[in-house]
Design a protein around this motif. Structure first.
Motif, PDB file in Angstrom:
ATOM      1  N   THR A   5       2.842   3.358  -8.235  1.00 37.47           N
ATOM      2  CA  THR A   5       2.543   4.467  -7.324  1.00 37.47           C
ATOM      3  C   THR A   5       1.130   4.370  -6.761  1.00 37.47           C
ATOM      4  OG1 THR A   5       1.787   5.888  -9.133  1.00 37.47           O
ATOM      5  CG2 THR A   5       4.124   6.024  -8.516  1.00 37.47           C
TER       6      THR A   5
ATOM      7  N   ARG B  49      -1.457   3.286  -4.396  1.00 40.24           N
ATOM      8  CA  ARG B  49      -1.554   2.745  -3.041  1.00 40.24           C
ATOM      9  C   ARG B  49      -2.852   1.977  -2.827  1.00 40.24           C
ATOM     10  NH1 ARG B  49      -0.055   8.200   0.080  1.00 40.24           N
ATOM     11  NH2 ARG B  49      -2.162   8.597  -0.678  1.00 40.24           N
ATOM     12  N   ASP B  50      -3.789   2.053  -3.781  1.00 43.69           N
ATOM     13  CA  ASP B  50      -5.088   1.404  -3.636  1.00 43.69           C
ATOM     14  C   ASP B  50      -5.093  -0.037  -4.135  1.00 43.69           C
ATOM     15  OD1 ASP B  50      -6.036   3.818  -2.656  1.00 43.69           O
ATOM     16  OD2 ASP B  50      -6.802   4.478  -4.598  1.00 43.69           O
TER      17      ASP B  50
ATOM     18  N   ARG C  89       0.816  -1.222   0.000  1.00 45.17           N
ATOM     19  CA  ARG C  89       0.000   0.000   0.000  1.00 45.17           C
ATOM     20  C   ARG C  89       0.847   1.268   0.000  1.00 45.17           C
ATOM     21  NH1 ARG C  89      -5.250  -1.155  -1.056  1.00 45.17           N
ATOM     22  NH2 ARG C  89      -5.895  -3.065  -0.042  1.00 45.17           N
ATOM     23  N   ARG C  90       2.118   1.143  -0.414  1.00 48.46           N
ATOM     24  CA  ARG C  90       3.000   2.303  -0.534  1.00 48.46           C
ATOM     25  C   ARG C  90       3.521   2.371  -1.954  1.00 48.46           C
ATOM     26  NH1 ARG C  90       7.607   2.095   3.704  1.00 48.46           N
ATOM     27  NH2 ARG C  90       7.981   4.011   2.592  1.00 48.46           N
ATOM     28  N   GLU C  91       3.892   3.570  -2.385  1.00 52.46           N
ATOM     29  CA  GLU C  91       4.533   3.688  -3.693  1.00 52.46           C
ATOM     30  C   GLU C  91       5.810   2.868  -3.653  1.00 52.46           C
ATOM     31  OE1 GLU C  91       5.056   7.751  -4.820  1.00 52.46           O
ATOM     32  OE2 GLU C  91       3.005   8.268  -4.282  1.00 52.46           O
TER      33      GLU C  91
ATOM     34  N   PRO D 242      -2.716  -3.323  -3.982  1.00 54.46           N
ATOM     35  CA  PRO D 242      -1.476  -3.899  -3.472  1.00 54.46           C
ATOM     36  C   PRO D 242      -0.958  -5.110  -4.248  1.00 54.46           C
ATOM     37  CG  PRO D 242      -3.299  -4.647  -2.140  1.00 54.46           C
ATOM     38  CD  PRO D 242      -3.873  -3.671  -3.146  1.00 54.46           C
TER      39      PRO D 242
ATOM     40  N   HIS E  45      -5.226   9.858  -6.589  1.00 52.23           N
ATOM     41  CA  HIS E  45      -5.173   8.628  -7.384  1.00 52.23           C
ATOM     42  C   HIS E  45      -5.159   8.907  -8.890  1.00 52.23           C
ATOM     43  CE1 HIS E  45      -5.831   4.537  -8.662  1.00 52.23           C
ATOM     44  NE2 HIS E  45      -6.991   4.871  -9.222  1.00 52.23           N
TER      45      HIS E  45
END
Length: 139
Positions: free
Chosen positions: A124, A126-127, A16-18, A129, A88
């Motif tokens: 990039t 985060r939505d 859930r991170r870039e 995974p 987003h």
């Protein structure tokens, strides 16, 4: 001349991170498992919010890439495409800057990369995974 075509997909958990994930080992394992010799390897991410890059990693270049993308595509509410987390919409612009594919030469079964080059998934978003990457060899 005999030609060969092999294709598979691999699952990549990006979290859930870039992130920038190194796929070089996965690419090499795919080539070895299929007995690939000379030809081309195409690496493709079938997602509207991720890309494939060929750059150096391990010396900060991967973080520099994420920083540069943050400067070019800020995570704000300025984007017209607005669903998911704030900013987003920028993730949907990413593939225009980091293409969702790369085609690489394969010589004697090995990727013909430069000394410091690696094959990377750039994500990039985060939505989402979990990603799928398609590897296709033509030789």
């Amino acid at each position: 001349m005999n030609s060969a075509f092999y294709s598979t997909t691999i699952a990549v958990h990006t979290g859930r991170r870039e992130t920038v994930k190194d796929l070089t080992g996965d690419c090499e394992a795919f080539l070895a498992a299929n007995g690939a010799r000379d030809g081309l390897l195409n690496v493709f991410v079938p997602h509207a919010t991720a890309g494939i890059a060929v750059i150096e990693t391990g010396a900060g270049s991967d973080e520099d890439l994420l920083d540069a993308l943050a400067d070019l595509l800020p995570r704000t509410d300025r984007w017209r495409h607005q669903h998911g987390s704030t900013g987003h919409g920028r993730d949907h612009v990413l593939p225009a800057l980091v293409a969702p594919h790369a085609t690489l030469p394969v010589i004697a079964g090995r990727l013909a990369l430069g000394t410091w080059q690696s094959v990377l998934l750039v994500d990039t978003n985060r939505d989402n995974p979990d990603r799928t990457v398609r590897l296709s060899f033509l030789g």
